[in-house]
Design a protein around this motif. Structure first.
Motif, PDB file in Angstrom:
ATOM      1  N   GLY A 131       0.830  -1.196   0.000  1.00 20.87           N
ATOM      2  CA  GLY A 131       0.000   0.000   0.000  1.00 20.87           C
ATOM      3  C   GLY A 131       0.867   1.249   0.000  1.00 20.87           C
ATOM      4  O   GLY A 131       0.643   2.187  -0.768  1.00 20.87           O
ATOM      5  N   ARG A 132       1.866   1.240   0.881  1.00 22.71           N
ATOM      6  CA  ARG A 132       2.740   2.399   0.983  1.00 22.71           C
ATOM      7  C   ARG A 132       3.531   2.583  -0.314  1.00 22.71           C
ATOM      8  O   ARG A 132       3.686   3.690  -0.814  1.00 22.71           O
ATOM      9  CB  ARG A 132       3.695   2.217   2.162  1.00 22.71           C
ATOM     10  N   LEU A 133       4.005   1.457  -0.845  1.00 15.31           N
ATOM     11  CA  LEU A 133       4.807   1.506  -2.067  1.00 15.31           C
ATOM     12  C   LEU A 133       4.012   2.133  -3.206  1.00 15.31           C
ATOM     13  O   LEU A 133       4.524   2.961  -3.958  1.00 15.31           O
ATOM     14  CB  LEU A 133       5.230   0.083  -2.444  1.00 15.31           C
ATOM     15  N   LEU A 134       2.730   1.748  -3.311  1.00 15.56           N
ATOM     16  CA  LEU A 134       1.893   2.294  -4.375  1.00 15.56           C
ATOM     17  C   LEU A 134       1.739   3.798  -4.209  1.00 15.56           C
ATOM     18  O   LEU A 134       1.878   4.562  -5.169  1.00 15.56           O
ATOM     19  CB  LEU A 134       0.526   1.615  -4.363  1.00 15.56           C
ATOM     20  N   GLY A 135       1.468   4.217  -2.957  1.00 12.27           N
ATOM     21  CA  GLY A 135       1.317   5.644  -2.693  1.00 12.27           C
ATOM     22  C   GLY A 135       2.590   6.397  -3.027  1.00 12.27           C
ATOM     23  O   GLY A 135       2.553   7.484  -3.638  1.00 12.27           O
ATOM     24  N   GLU A 136       3.707   5.812  -2.646  1.00 11.41           N
ATOM     25  CA  GLU A 136       4.994   6.489  -2.887  1.00 11.41           C
ATOM     26  C   GLU A 136       5.317   6.555  -4.371  1.00 11.41           C
ATOM     27  O   GLU A 136       5.813   7.574  -4.852  1.00 11.41           O
ATOM     28  CB  GLU A 136       6.100   5.742  -2.145  1.00 11.41           C
ATOM     29  N   THR A 137       5.017   5.457  -5.079  1.00 15.13           N
ATOM     30  CA  THR A 137       5.277   5.448  -6.525  1.00 15.13           C
ATOM     31  C   THR A 137       4.520   6.592  -7.197  1.00 15.13           C
ATOM     32  O   THR A 137       5.064   7.284  -8.065  1.00 15.13           O
ATOM     33  CB  THR A 137       4.844   4.107  -7.147  1.00 15.13           C
ATOM     34  N   ALA A 138       3.258   6.787  -6.758  1.00 14.60           N
ATOM     35  CA  ALA A 138       2.465   7.864  -7.343  1.00 14.60           C
ATOM     36  C   ALA A 138       3.117   9.220  -7.064  1.00 14.60           C
ATOM     37  O   ALA A 138       3.188  10.091  -7.944  1.00 14.60           O
ATOM     38  CB  ALA A 138       1.053   7.828  -6.776  1.00 14.60           C
ATOM     39  N   LYS A 139       3.600   9.400  -5.840  1.00 12.65           N
ATOM     40  CA  LYS A 139       4.250  10.671  -5.494  1.00 12.65           C
ATOM     41  C   LYS A 139       5.507  10.883  -6.336  1.00 12.65           C
ATOM     42  O   LYS A 139       5.758  11.987  -6.836  1.00 12.65           O
ATOM     43  CB  LYS A 139       4.635  10.657  -4.013  1.00 12.65           C
ATOM     44  N   MET A 140       6.313   9.811  -6.469  1.00 15.25           N
ATOM     45  CA  MET A 140       7.554   9.900  -7.239  1.00 15.25           C
ATOM     46  C   MET A 140       7.257  10.235  -8.691  1.00 15.25           C
ATOM     47  O   MET A 140       7.912  11.075  -9.298  1.00 15.25           O
ATOM     48  CB  MET A 140       8.323   8.587  -7.147  1.00 15.25           C
TER      49      MET A 140
END
Lengths: 129, 284
Positions: A60-69
């Motif tokens: 979940g966190r990885l997906l959120g972070e990928t979007a931010k990146m």
């Protein structure tokens, strides 16, 4: 380790994840996606997770972070095809992923992406719904 | 050895005067627990009484001296009686009175035929057995009541969360009653299944049927909205009355980021817009 296809469609990048992801392969996928955006200068990223039925807090966190990146690289992100089991898990984990744009399926996702891009002043302007 | 003889003797006395006991007991039941006579005919009642007396004799004959325990036969008889009473709305008091009137009947009997230590022992044994039988009736009553409550609860939750497809890509969930955690879970699953099946873009949660919206209910609503959003559908909350809007603000319930409308009609209009559909014009 299975490789996940990363497709390019006009100035969008489409990532259909059709297998369960492990922590390691998920991190590799994040790297691959970001490199692809960098290399192609894509303005939109669409991640289809309809084939994923297990998502933990790390994913979940990885997906959120990928979007931010991706946002930092100038690309809008839309997450599509989330299964209801996954939704319930994320909600119970307290991760509503508020800053992530979502859509029901790839079709709706691409539409959403166009709207987001036009809001940003990128890509073709579309009639707002 | 003496006690053993005592309880055997008691069993013998009861057996010998069975017809008399049954008659006496029946009279008492008619007098004291008259509501039972409403559901059982005289013949039925007499048969039940007969069965009980037989079972009591059996217990007295077989059980450890001085410690008569209701055996399986008696428990089954009692359970059948309590269940019948519960179904017919007879209070547990009447059922218990039925059982306890056996005590007085037996007391009368032994007082006439025993004396001294033997009388004492007999009274003690009878008291113990009948008291325990009384407890069984209460327990059975409670159990069958609990069963009824559980069934009703299940019926309530099963019928409570309809997911209605009101238009292409628009779902409606009319929420009625209190929204607690378990019902939120049901609502969530019903909503997500509905979105998945119909690929709906907008879901309307109509809360006009919810009597009280406190911070807990609001949290459940927010959770539902977030879940639908994760799936890719927008949620609209409608049916917020003036009173509820006041309580929400006074309680500090934060619904920022959630689309709300006063009445369902406005919510529907917005849903058409959000799902990119033209409003059906009047006269169409």
């Amino acid at each position: 380790m299975s490789n996940i296809t990363i497709l390019k469609l006009k100035d969008d990048i489409i990532v259909p994840i059709q297998a369960e992801l492990h922590d390691r392969s998920a991190q590799k996928l994040q790297m691959d996606i970001l490199q692809k955006i960098e290399n192609t200068g894509a303005k939109g990223l669409l991640i289809d997770i309809s084939g994923v039925s297990i998502v933990d807090s790390f994913m979940g966190r990885l997906l959120g972070e990928t979007a931010k990146m991706a946002g930092l690289l100038g690309a809008e992100t839309v997450l599509v095809g989330m299964k209801k089991e996954v939704v319930i898990t994320l909600i119970q984990l307290g991760m509503p992923l508020r800053n992530l744009h979502t859509a029901l399926n790839i079709e709706d996702g691409l539409e959403r992406l166009e709207r987001l891009k036009s809001r940003r002043g990128l890509g073709k302007r579309q009639v707002a719904l | 050895m003496n006690e053993r003889n005592g309880s055997m003797e008691l069993a013998g006395i009861i057996k010998g005067k069975k017809e008399e006991i049954c008659g006496q007991w029946h009279k008492r039941v008619v007098r004291e627990a008259e509501r039972l006579t409403d559901i059982f005919s005289e013949r039925e009642l007499k048969r039940i009484i007969h069965d009980f007396v037989d079972a009591v004799v059996h217990v007295m004959e077989t059980n450890a001296p001085g410690k008569p325990e209701p055996d399986a036969v008696i428990i089954e008889l009692l359970e059948r009686l309590s269940k019948e009473s519960t179904i017919n709305n007879i209070s547990p008091t009447d059922t218990a009175l039925f059982v306890f009137s056996l005590k007085d009947t037996l007391f009368d009997l032994v007082q006439g035929s025993l004396s001294g230590q033997a009388l004492n022992d007999a009274i003690l044994a009878i008291s113990m057995l009948v008291d325990k039988m009384g407890l069984v009736t209460f327990e059975t009553y409670m159990r069958s009541r609990e069963g009824v409550i559980k069934e009703q609860q299940k019926a309530l939750t099963d019928a409570s969360i309809p997911v209605v497809k009101v238009w292409d890509k628009v779902l409606l969930l009319p929420l009625i009653g209190m929204i607690d955690s378990s019902r939120t879970q049901l609502m969530l699953e019903a909503l997500l299944t509905g979105i998945e099946e119909t690929q709906s873009k907008v879901a309307i949660l109509d809360i006009s049927g919810i009597p009280i919206v406190d911070s807990l209910v609001a949290r459940h609503l927010i959770m539902t909205v977030s879940a639908a959003r994760l799936m890719g559908a927008e949620c609209i909350i409608t049916g917020i009355s003036s009173r509820i809007s006041q309580t929400m603000v006074n309680l500090g319930v934060d619904l920022t980021g959630i689309v709300t409308r006063g009445i369902l009609a406005d919510g529907l209009k917005l849903a058409f817009e959000l799902s990119g559909q033209n409003l059906p014009k009047e006269g169409d």
